[in-house]
Design a protein around this motif. Structure first.
Motif, short mmCIF file in Angstrom:
data_model
loop_
_atom_site.label_atom_id
_atom_site.label_comp_id
_atom_site.label_asym_id
_atom_site.label_seq_id
_atom_site.Cartn_x
_atom_site.Cartn_y
_atom_site.Cartn_z
N TYR A 157 0.84 -1.20 0.00
CA TYR A 157 0.00 0.00 0.00
C TYR A 157 0.88 1.26 0.00
CZ TYR A 157 -3.64 3.30 1.46
OH TYR A 157 -4.50 4.35 1.53
N VAL A 158 0.52 2.25 -0.84
CA VAL A 158 1.26 3.51 -0.94
C VAL A 158 0.34 4.63 -0.48
CG1 VAL A 158 2.39 5.11 -2.53
CG2 VAL A 158 2.64 2.65 -2.86
N TRP A 159 0.86 5.55 0.36
CA TRP A 159 0.06 6.67 0.84
C TRP A 159 0.92 7.89 1.12
CZ3 TRP A 159 1.92 2.93 3.97
CH2 TRP A 159 2.45 3.30 5.21
N VAL A 160 0.26 9.04 1.14
CA VAL A 160 0.90 10.31 1.51
C VAL A 160 0.54 10.56 2.97
CG1 VAL A 160 1.01 12.79 1.07
CG2 VAL A 160 0.70 11.20 -0.84
N PRO A 161 1.53 10.63 3.85
CA PRO A 161 1.22 10.83 5.28
C PRO A 161 0.71 12.24 5.56
CG PRO A 161 3.57 10.93 4.93
CD PRO A 161 2.96 10.57 3.60
N ASN A 162 -0.11 12.36 6.58
CA ASN A 162 -0.56 13.67 7.04
C ASN A 162 0.52 14.24 7.93
OD1 ASN A 162 -3.04 13.38 5.78
ND2 ASN A 162 -3.98 12.42 7.55
N LEU A 163 1.17 15.28 7.48
CA LEU A 163 2.26 15.88 8.24
C LEU A 163 1.83 17.25 8.74
CD1 LEU A 163 5.22 15.02 5.86
CD2 LEU A 163 4.54 13.82 7.93
N VAL A 164 2.15 17.53 10.00
CA VAL A 164 1.87 18.83 10.58
C VAL A 164 3.02 19.77 10.19
CG1 VAL A 164 1.56 20.09 12.74
CG2 VAL A 164 0.60 17.79 12.48
N PRO A 165 2.70 20.92 9.58
CA PRO A 165 3.76 21.86 9.20
C PRO A 165 4.56 22.32 10.43
CG PRO A 165 1.64 22.55 8.29
CD PRO A 165 1.38 21.41 9.23
N SER A 166 5.81 22.60 10.21
CA SER A 166 6.69 23.04 11.29
C SER A 166 6.12 24.28 11.98
CB SER A 166 8.07 23.36 10.73
OG SER A 166 8.92 23.80 11.74
N GLY A 167 6.12 24.27 13.30
CA GLY A 167 5.65 25.42 14.07
C GLY A 167 4.17 25.37 14.41
N TYR A 168 3.44 24.38 13.91
CA TYR A 168 2.02 24.28 14.16
C TYR A 168 1.71 23.16 15.16
CZ TYR A 168 0.98 27.62 10.52
OH TYR A 168 0.89 28.77 9.79
N ILE A 169 0.64 23.36 15.91
CA ILE A 169 0.18 22.39 16.90
C ILE A 169 -1.26 22.06 16.55
CG2 ILE A 169 -0.29 22.03 19.35
CD1 ILE A 169 1.66 24.34 19.93
N GLU A 170 -1.63 20.80 16.70
CA GLU A 170 -3.03 20.44 16.49
C GLU A 170 -3.78 20.65 17.80
OE1 GLU A 170 -5.80 16.73 15.06
OE2 GLU A 170 -3.72 16.80 14.41
N VAL A 171 -4.77 21.54 17.77
CA VAL A 171 -5.58 21.86 18.94
C VAL A 171 -7.05 21.74 18.53
CG1 VAL A 171 -6.18 23.62 20.64
CG2 VAL A 171 -3.84 23.46 19.80
N LYS A 220 -7.75 21.43 14.88
CA LYS A 220 -7.29 22.49 13.98
C LYS A 220 -5.79 22.67 14.15
CE LYS A 220 -9.78 25.64 15.87
NZ LYS A 220 -10.45 26.86 16.27
N LEU A 221 -5.13 23.10 13.08
CA LEU A 221 -3.71 23.43 13.17
C LEU A 221 -3.58 24.90 13.51
CD1 LEU A 221 -2.16 21.53 10.13
CD2 LEU A 221 -2.14 20.89 12.54
N ILE A 222 -2.88 25.18 14.61
CA ILE A 222 -2.69 26.55 15.08
C ILE A 222 -1.20 26.74 15.35
CG2 ILE A 222 -3.27 28.21 16.89
CD1 ILE A 222 -5.88 26.66 17.30
N HIS A 223 -0.67 27.88 14.92
CA HIS A 223 0.75 28.14 15.14
C HIS A 223 1.00 28.25 16.64
CE1 HIS A 223 4.73 29.99 14.77
NE2 HIS A 223 4.75 29.36 13.61
N TRP A 224 2.14 27.72 17.08
CA TRP A 224 2.44 27.68 18.51
C TRP A 224 2.46 29.07 19.14
CZ3 TRP A 224 6.52 30.04 20.91
CH2 TRP A 224 7.56 30.48 20.11
N THR A 225 2.83 30.10 18.37
CA THR A 225 2.87 31.45 18.93
C THR A 225 1.46 31.95 19.25
OG1 THR A 225 2.89 32.40 16.69
CG2 THR A 225 5.03 32.12 17.79
N GLU A 226 0.49 31.56 18.44
CA GLU A 226 -0.91 31.93 18.70
C GLU A 226 -1.42 31.23 19.96
OE1 GLU A 226 -5.23 31.85 16.43
OE2 GLU A 226 -3.41 31.53 15.24
N VAL A 227 -1.03 29.98 20.14
CA VAL A 227 -1.43 29.23 21.34
C VAL A 227 -0.82 29.87 22.58
CG1 VAL A 227 -1.22 27.01 22.54
CG2 VAL A 227 -1.76 27.06 20.10
#
Length: 141
Positions: free
Chosen positions: A33-47, A50-57
């Motif tokens: 099986y081949v897939w594209v993983p769900n990656l969280v962009p650098s500097g973001y946190i899942e809250v 939703k993905l929110i930049h750590w500075t906003e948190v």
């Protein structure tokens, strides 16, 4: 991503390889099986999903701390606390909100202690109960 490491979403195998070239893809070495993983962009946190930049948190935590401390120092009731929590429940999860509430209570403690230890104990318990009730009613995770 699984607790034990990367796993194939189809068969659950941990034997996973990276496909070279082009878009970042993973391939299960057992079922193919081949897939594209769900990656969280650098500097973001899942809250709360939703993905929110750590500075906003962090900014939301500081603002919540300041607002709660002011309410607690004036021994504000649950009806004054709930709207403040509502304002930040989209940016902060339940665990972060609980930690900020406890921190705000600690910071307001010297002012509340002037009203007596029994008042401080009752007020702290009432605040924690109010916050827990609010968080469970909106199901913040």
């Amino acid at each position: 991503m699984h607790r034990e490491g990367l796993r194939c979403p189809k068969c659950g195998s941990t034997k996973v390889g990276i496909i070279a070239g082009g878009q970042f893809q993973l391939k299960c070495l057992e079922c193919g099986y081949v897939w594209v993983p769900n990656l969280v962009p650098s500097g973001y946190i899942e809250v709360n999903g939703k993905l929110i930049h750590w500075t906003e948190v962090e900014a939301a935590k500081e603002k919540l701390l300041s607002e709660l401390r002011e309410v607690f120092e004036n021994a504000g009731d649950c009806e004054r606390i709930k709207p403040i929590l509502a304002k930040y429940s989209g940016t902060l999860d339940a665990e972060r909100i609980s930690r900020v509430v406890k921190n705000a209570l600690t910071q307001a403690e010297p002012n509340l202690r002037l009203k007596g230890q029994s008042f401080l104990d009752r007020y702290s318990k009432a605040v924690i109960a109010c916050v827990n009730e609010y968080l469970s009613s909106i199901k913040v995770t």
